[in-house]
Enzyme design. Structure first.
Site, PDB file in Angstrom:
ATOM      1  N   ARG A   1      17.937   3.571  -0.236  1.00  0.00           N
ATOM      2  CA  ARG A   1      18.427   4.943  -0.101  1.00  0.00           C
ATOM      3  C   ARG A   1      17.796   5.855  -1.153  1.00  0.00           C
ATOM      4  NH1 ARG A   1      24.471   2.940  -0.647  1.00  0.00           N
ATOM      5  NH2 ARG A   1      23.400   1.082   0.102  1.00  0.00           N
TER       6      ARG A   1
ATOM      7  N   LYS B   1      18.776 -10.446  -6.595  1.00  0.00           N
ATOM      8  CA  LYS B   1      19.425 -11.109  -5.468  1.00  0.00           C
ATOM      9  C   LYS B   1      19.466 -12.609  -5.715  1.00  0.00           C
ATOM     10  CE  LYS B   1      17.833  -8.029  -1.702  1.00  0.00           C
ATOM     11  NZ  LYS B   1      19.103  -7.598  -1.112  1.00  0.00           N
TER      12      LYS B   1
HETATM   13  N1  BES Z   1      17.272  -4.553   1.828  1.00  0.00           N
HETATM   14  C1  BES Z   1      18.647  -4.669   1.503  1.00  0.00           C
HETATM   15  C2  BES Z   1      19.547  -4.672   2.728  1.00  0.00           C
HETATM   16  C3  BES Z   1      19.461  -5.836   3.644  1.00  0.00           C
HETATM   17  C4  BES Z   1      19.878  -7.094   3.246  1.00  0.00           C
HETATM   18  C5  BES Z   1      19.064  -5.636   4.949  1.00  0.00           C
HETATM   19  C6  BES Z   1      19.851  -8.137   4.123  1.00  0.00           C
HETATM   20  C7  BES Z   1      19.036  -6.682   5.830  1.00  0.00           C
HETATM   21  C8  BES Z   1      19.428  -7.935   5.411  1.00  0.00           C
HETATM   22  C9  BES Z   1      19.084  -3.497   0.637  1.00  0.00           C
HETATM   23  O1  BES Z   1      18.132  -3.010  -0.224  1.00  0.00           O
HETATM   24  C10 BES Z   1      20.233  -3.986  -0.167  1.00  0.00           C
HETATM   25  O2  BES Z   1      20.041  -4.883  -0.939  1.00  0.00           O
HETATM   26  N2  BES Z   1      21.408  -3.395   0.039  1.00  0.00           N
HETATM   27  C11 BES Z   1      22.591  -3.787  -0.632  1.00  0.00           C
HETATM   28  C12 BES Z   1      23.311  -2.529  -1.059  1.00  0.00           C
HETATM   29  C13 BES Z   1      24.482  -2.773  -1.961  1.00  0.00           C
HETATM   30  C14 BES Z   1      24.014  -3.306  -3.305  1.00  0.00           C
HETATM   31  C15 BES Z   1      25.231  -1.470  -2.128  1.00  0.00           C
HETATM   32  C16 BES Z   1      23.458  -4.595   0.329  1.00  0.00           C
HETATM   33  O3  BES Z   1      23.513  -4.253   1.505  1.00  0.00           O
HETATM   34  O4  BES Z   1      24.017  -5.604  -0.089  1.00  0.00           O
HETATM   35 MN    MN Z   2      18.048  -4.011  -2.047  1.00  0.00          MN
END
Ligand code: BES
Ligand code: MN
Ligand code: ZN
Length: 460
Positions: A313, A239
């Site tokens: 997931r 990230k």
């Molecule tokens: N933990 C994050 C989702 C998240 C981000 C929740 C910010 C609340 C605030 C999750 O693991 C994630 O990174 N999801 C990605 C999925 C994508 C790569 C398909 C997302 O939502 O960007």
């Molecule tokens: Mn994530």
């Protein structure tokens, strides 16, 4: 534990007033009260407070404004804002309200007394409330204790809330309520067939694990599953700094289900409870899982990894598959699963997915009585095609970024086949700016709504 004050004849009477009620109120009080109120500029605006003296100069009563109906619709727990401004003392609500209003005032007051004190002491709380008559004080105290647990777990940084500490927190809760807790750790996850929990968590200094808490031996079976990603770097698809900043909260789903479990066990609900938490850190080292790896899940479905940041997931899928092997009457999954959910509904609403209309209605009703807002989202079947890649059964990160929260929910649903009723919450778990009864920081979402709805859903 956050508690109400004991009833006492010395408690200061507290009048909760809307602007339109001031005239009637002054008419029912000594003349000097109205004179003072007007001189002090009290107009019943939201959050306004006013102490009214008697002829000796002692506090005779306190006034709190909640504004017109419109202001009240904009912000729940209005009394909580005022509570913070009242001086030291014990207060008892003296104005007339419906039972539901009194319950909201009492709940909001108690929730507003929370502060996170693990690393820095805060000044002690000053103003105390006597629980209004007809409102169940013990029950509200249990609910608030569950919420405080959720907030503490989320607020604690990953340095002190890694997979080991999350396990310890679950074990503490189990001990407190006489529940059992079994935990599968590290390579044992492979032996016991939880390959995706292992794959996501294996690059961390703390071993990945699956926590399995059980409690109660009569009544319907309820299984709660919570995402326990103690820190989410994104993995090799790391990230950017701005997106990683808050990722200690990525165990918010597990914190929420533990808080809800506390409410259920403290209330002694007649049900058989199981709580499953995959506890991992999505970290980076030479053993990290990679983009384009194909994982075989517990259920046997293969998953092509197209983004290691879509890790929630994966770990949940193995936990859901386990839960579904001994199908409960109701399964509830809670996870800080997607940024898309945050974009769609923001931090105040808890979006949820279920195919069961009756269940959805009961949850919405619980949300309204508990003042814990939720919003139903669609399990849109035509989007199933989006989660199917070329060379595996499932894709963990569909390209295009369409309907990110829905496709994540559809992914999870693939792992639940035997359980008659399933609901998944894609929560945010964080209060970005302080609001009444919710300081900035970790926050439970949908837990009070669910707790209020459970007796109806499970016919308890
Ligand atoms: N933990 C994050 C989702 C998240 C981000 C929740 C910010 C609340 C605030 C999750 O693991 C994630 O990174 N999801 C990605 C999925 C994508 C790569 C398909 C997302 O939502 O960007
Ligand atoms: Mn994530
Ligand atoms: Zn995550």
């Amino acid at each position: 534990m956050l508690r109400f004050a004991n009833p006492s004849p010395d408690a200061t009477p507290l009048f909760i007033l809307e602007p339109d009620q001031l005239e009637a109120w002054t008419g029912s009080q000594p003349d000097s009260f109205g004179t003072w109120m007007r001189a002090a500029g009290f107009e019943g605006k939201p959050g306004q407070t006013c102490l009214v003296p008697d002829t000796q100069g002692e506090v005779a009563c306190a006034l709190v404004g909640v504004g017109h109906a419109q202001a009240q619709a904009r912000s729940r727990f209005q009394l909580a804002t005022a509570a913070a401004k009242l001086p030291q003392g014990t207060y008892a609500i003296a104005s007339a309200h419906s039972h539901d209003e009194l319950r909201e005032h009492a709940l909001g007051w108690l929730l507003s007394r929370y502060s996170f004190e693990r690393y820095k002491a805060s000044p002690p709380h000053k103003a105390q409330l006597v629980c209004p008559e007809g409102v169940d004080a013990a029950s509200l105290e249990q609910i608030v204790a569950g919420e405080a647990l959720t907030r503490d777990l989320i607020n604690t940084p990953a340095s002190d809330m890694g997979p080991e500490a999350l396990e310890a927190a679950a074990r503490d809760l189990a001990t407190q309520h006489g529940a059992s807790c079994r935990v599968t750790v590290g390579d044992e996850l492979l032996a016991q067939n939880f390959p995706m929990v292992h794959a996501v968590g294996r690059a961390s200094a703390q071993k990945p694990r699956l926590i399995d808490l059980t409690w109660g031996d009569e009544g319907p079976a309820l299984t709660l599953i919570g995402k326990g990603v103690c820190f989410d770097t994104g993995g090799l698809n790391i990230k950017p700094a701005g997106s990683m900043g808050l990722m200690k909260k990525d165990m918010g789903g597990s914190a929420a289900v533990l808080g809800l479990a506390h409410m259920i066990m403290a209330a002694g609900l007649k049900l058989r409870l199981r709580v499953l938490i995959p506890a991992v850190e999505n970290a980076i080292d030479g053993s990290a899982f990679r983009p384009q790896d194909i994982l075989t899940s517990r259920k046997g479905l293969t998953v092509e990894i197209n983004n290691t940041d879509a890790e929630g997931r994966l770990v949940l899928a193995d936990a859901l598959a386990l839960a579904d092997e001994t199908p409960p009457d109701l399964m509830i999954c809670m996870a800080t699963l997607t940024g898309a959910a945050r974009v769609a509904v923001g931090p105040d609403l808890a979006p949820f997915y279920t195919d069961d209309d009756t269940l959805a209605q009961a949850i919405a009703k619980g949300a309204s009585t508990a003042r814990d807002p939720v919003w139903r989202m669609p399990f849109h079947n035509p989007y199933e095609a989006m989660i199917e890649p070329g060379i595996a059964d499932l894709d963990n990160a569909p390209k295009g970024g369409f309907a990110g929260s829905i496709t994540a929910a559809l992914f999870l649903r693939r792992f639940v086949e035997q359980t008659p009723r399933f609901v998944h919450f894609d929560i945010y778990g964080w209060q970005p700016v302080a609001a009444p009864a919710r300081p900035k920081g970790g926050v439970g979402q949908a837990t009070r709504a669910l707790f209020d709805a459970l007796p109806e859903i499970l016919e308890l």
